[in-house]
Write an enzyme that holds these catalytic residues in place. Structure first.
Site, PDB file in Angstrom:
ATOM      1  N   LYS A  85       0.001  -3.875   2.417  1.00  0.00           N
ATOM      2  CA  LYS A  85      -1.373  -3.358   3.528  1.00  0.00           C
ATOM      3  C   LYS A  85      -2.520  -4.105   3.144  1.00  0.00           C
ATOM      4  O   LYS A  85      -3.346  -4.427   4.028  1.00  0.00           O
ATOM      5  CB  LYS A  85      -1.391  -1.980   3.504  1.00  0.00           C
ATOM      6  CG  LYS A  85      -0.179  -1.403   4.085  1.00  0.00           C
ATOM      7  CD  LYS A  85      -0.366   0.005   4.800  1.00  0.00           C
ATOM      8  CE  LYS A  85       0.686   0.354   5.681  1.00  0.00           C
ATOM      9  NZ  LYS A  85       2.207   0.736   5.107  1.00  0.00           N
ATOM     10  N   GLU A 107      -6.729   4.888  10.558  1.00  0.00           N
ATOM     11  CA  GLU A 107      -5.564   5.915  10.605  1.00  0.00           C
ATOM     12  C   GLU A 107      -4.625   6.042   9.581  1.00  0.00           C
ATOM     13  O   GLU A 107      -4.552   4.639   9.211  1.00  0.00           O
ATOM     14  CB  GLU A 107      -4.938   6.039  11.990  1.00  0.00           C
ATOM     15  CG  GLU A 107      -3.766   4.933  12.028  1.00  0.00           C
ATOM     16  CD  GLU A 107      -4.110   3.449  11.864  1.00  0.00           C
ATOM     17  OE1 GLU A 107      -5.138   3.149  12.251  1.00  0.00           O
ATOM     18  OE2 GLU A 107      -3.361   2.653  11.409  1.00  0.00           O
ATOM     19  N   SER A 374       8.139  -5.185   0.281  1.00  0.00           N
ATOM     20  CA  SER A 374       6.820  -4.855   0.885  1.00  0.00           C
ATOM     21  C   SER A 374       5.971  -3.880  -0.031  1.00  0.00           C
ATOM     22  O   SER A 374       4.770  -4.054   0.008  1.00  0.00           O
ATOM     23  CB  SER A 374       6.927  -4.127   2.219  1.00  0.00           C
ATOM     24  OG  SER A 374       7.915  -2.863   2.239  1.00  0.00           O
TER      25      SER A 374
HETATM   26  C1  LIG Z   1       3.296   1.100   5.487  1.00  0.00           C
HETATM   27  C2  LIG Z   1       4.632   0.518   4.822  1.00  0.00           C
HETATM   28  C3  LIG Z   1       5.750   0.012   5.600  1.00  0.00           C
HETATM   29  C4  LIG Z   1       5.807  -0.160   6.906  1.00  0.00           C
HETATM   30  O1  LIG Z   1       4.825  -0.642   7.756  1.00  0.00           O
HETATM   31  P1  LIG Z   1       4.991  -2.114   8.178  1.00  0.00           P
HETATM   32  O2  LIG Z   1       3.589  -2.280   9.416  1.00  0.00           O
HETATM   33  O3  LIG Z   1       6.115  -2.170   9.345  1.00  0.00           O
HETATM   34  O4  LIG Z   1       4.915  -3.006   7.669  1.00  0.00           O
HETATM   35  C5  LIG Z   1       6.629  -0.806   4.742  1.00  0.00           C
HETATM   36  N1  LIG Z   1       6.488  -0.980   3.482  1.00  0.00           N
HETATM   37  C6  LIG Z   1       5.772  -0.405   2.597  1.00  0.00           C
HETATM   38  C7  LIG Z   1       5.573  -0.445   1.215  1.00  0.00           C
HETATM   39  C8  LIG Z   1       4.528   0.246   3.335  1.00  0.00           C
HETATM   40  O5  LIG Z   1       3.452   0.892   2.680  1.00  0.00           O
END
Ligand SMILES: *Cc1c(COP(=O)(O)O)cnc(C)c1O
Length: 395
Positions: A85, A107, A374
């Site tokens: 993020k 948000e 992610s």
């Molecule tokens: C917020 C988040 C997501 C989901 O958000 P996307 O906008 O779809 O990427 C996925 N993995 C992690 C670790 C997150 O913090």
């Protein structure tokens, strides 16, 4: 109708009249910034020196051996604040500064985007307000504390279901009142244009790096690229540089929660219908009257009733495929990755891992896949403990 705001029939700018000018200004400022080498140099400077990029493309040896295909993990979990993020927040907050804004708002659902925004706001000395559903504030107390330690104020939103959807509505309303000096940092590839394009631009560093790293390792493109999909930001960033490489199969993984036929899931692609929410037209979970339905997933980050408009387009055009993974499948994959590779993934990311394990069955030992890891699972230990407890694993 502003046709560049659309991805096929999806996207657009469904906001009040008073915000149309603000979006226009934002679009102009964004387009100028990404063409300005000085701005991009500044963005990459902070990604290098503060976020810790580039992130490794790690060849997961034991996982590859077990599943009999080459599995690479793009380690977004190693970024400062523990997920992808911050890539997007860094781009948007630099743009805010360039536009002369002194305040930022955002948000947040699970709090991950709120923490990333509060972090960058501290770094650049900006006043920061985070809108968060009352229910989410109770569930994610630790992240509320982090944001406050970083100097942000967290506003409790008490309307609707007291969760992310309601916090987003409130943030949009607040922005309409204060846009003169305030920049709204959206946390996923959603919202009115140009947000989906901005978020993609600032997350595409993921695939730009991964493509080169995979070429260096294997001398070719990966056969398959997999990422989890909440609103769709890590996945659009992971797909971006591969979209024109038609030999690469792109797979987005949504949360099936308790199963997509259970009514408790977050699979907007599998069961959603086109509709309008948060300034965009896209696939949304809704009842037969068009009311937005509550999403469910064990991972707070995938718990969103919609998906970004470019994903809706990629799905309809057939360029990307979208599948879903249940809570149980994701938790099994999380535990397996932890034990096989010494990496505890975020529960969101574990959805991508779980699907990769299925996908591996149809792949050969010389083929390869890249999975976007992610985020890291530190934030999820309480959820994991409750889950294991419920399952009797810890008895
Ligand atoms: C917020 C988040 C997501 C989901 O958000 P996307 O906008 O779809 O990427 C996925 N993995 C992690 C670790 C997150 O913090």
């Amino acid at each position: 109708m502003n046709s560049k705001a659309y991805y096929g029939k999806f996207g657009g700018q469904f906001v009040s009249e008073s915000l149309m000018n603000t979006l226009e200004e934002l679009d102009e400022a964004f387009e100028a910034a990404i063409r300005d080498p000085e701005f991009m140099e500044q963005y990459h400077y902070y990604l290098r020196q503060y976020v810790g990029r580039e992130t490794p493309l790690y060849f997961a040896e034991r996982l590859s051996e077990k599943y009999r295909t080459k599995i690479y993990l793009k380690r977004e979990d190693l970024n400062h604040t523990g997920a992808h993020k911050i890539n997007n927040v860094m781009g948007q907050i630099l743009l805010a500064g360039r536009m002369g804004k002194t305040k930022v708002i955002a948000e947040t659902g699970a709090g991950q985007h709120g923490v990333a925004t509060a972090t960058a706001a501290a770094l650049f000395g900006m006043e920061c307000t985070i809108y968060m559903g009352k229910e989410d504030m109770q569930r994610q107390r630790l992240n509320v504390m982090r944001m406050e330690m970083l100097g942000a104020s967290v506003v409790s939103v008490e309307s609707g279901s007291n969760t992310l959807k309601d916090a987003t509505n409130e943030a949009i309303r607040a922005w309409a009142r204060t846009a003169e000096d305030t920049f709204y940092i959206i946390g996923s590839a959603v919202g009115p244009y140009p947000y989906p394009k901005m978020v993609k631009e600032f997350q595409s560093v993921i695939s730009r790096e991964a493509k080169i790293q995979h070429r260096n390792a294997e001398g070719k493109n990966p056969d398959v690229v997999i990422a989890c999909v909440g609103g769709g930001s890590n996945s659009i960033g992971m797909f971006a540089d591969f979209i024109d490489e038609t030999d690469v199969e792109l797979i987005g993984v949504e949360a099936a929660g308790c199963g997509i036929s259970s009514g408790k899931h977050a699979s907007a692609m599998a069961l959603g219908e086109p509709g309008v929410l948060h300034g965009m037209k896209s696939y949304l979970l809704q009842d037969t009257d068009g009311n937005i339905q509550l999403a469910h997933s064990i991972s707070a980050g995938l718990d969103y009733p919609g998906v970004g408009p470019e994903h809706a387009y990629l799905r309809d055009s057939g360029r990307a495929k979208y599948v879903s993974i249940t809570d149980t499948e994701a938790m099994d994959a999380l535990l397996e990755l932890s034990k096989l590779e010494g990496i505890i993934p975020a529960i969101e990311s574990a959805h991508a891992i779980a699907y990769a394990m299925k996908k591996a069955e149809e792949m050969t030992e010389t083929q390869s896949m890249v999975i976007c890891l992610s985020g890291r699972g530190d934030k999820d230990v309480n959820t994991i403990a409750d889950y294991l407890d419920g399952k009797g694993y810890l008895d």
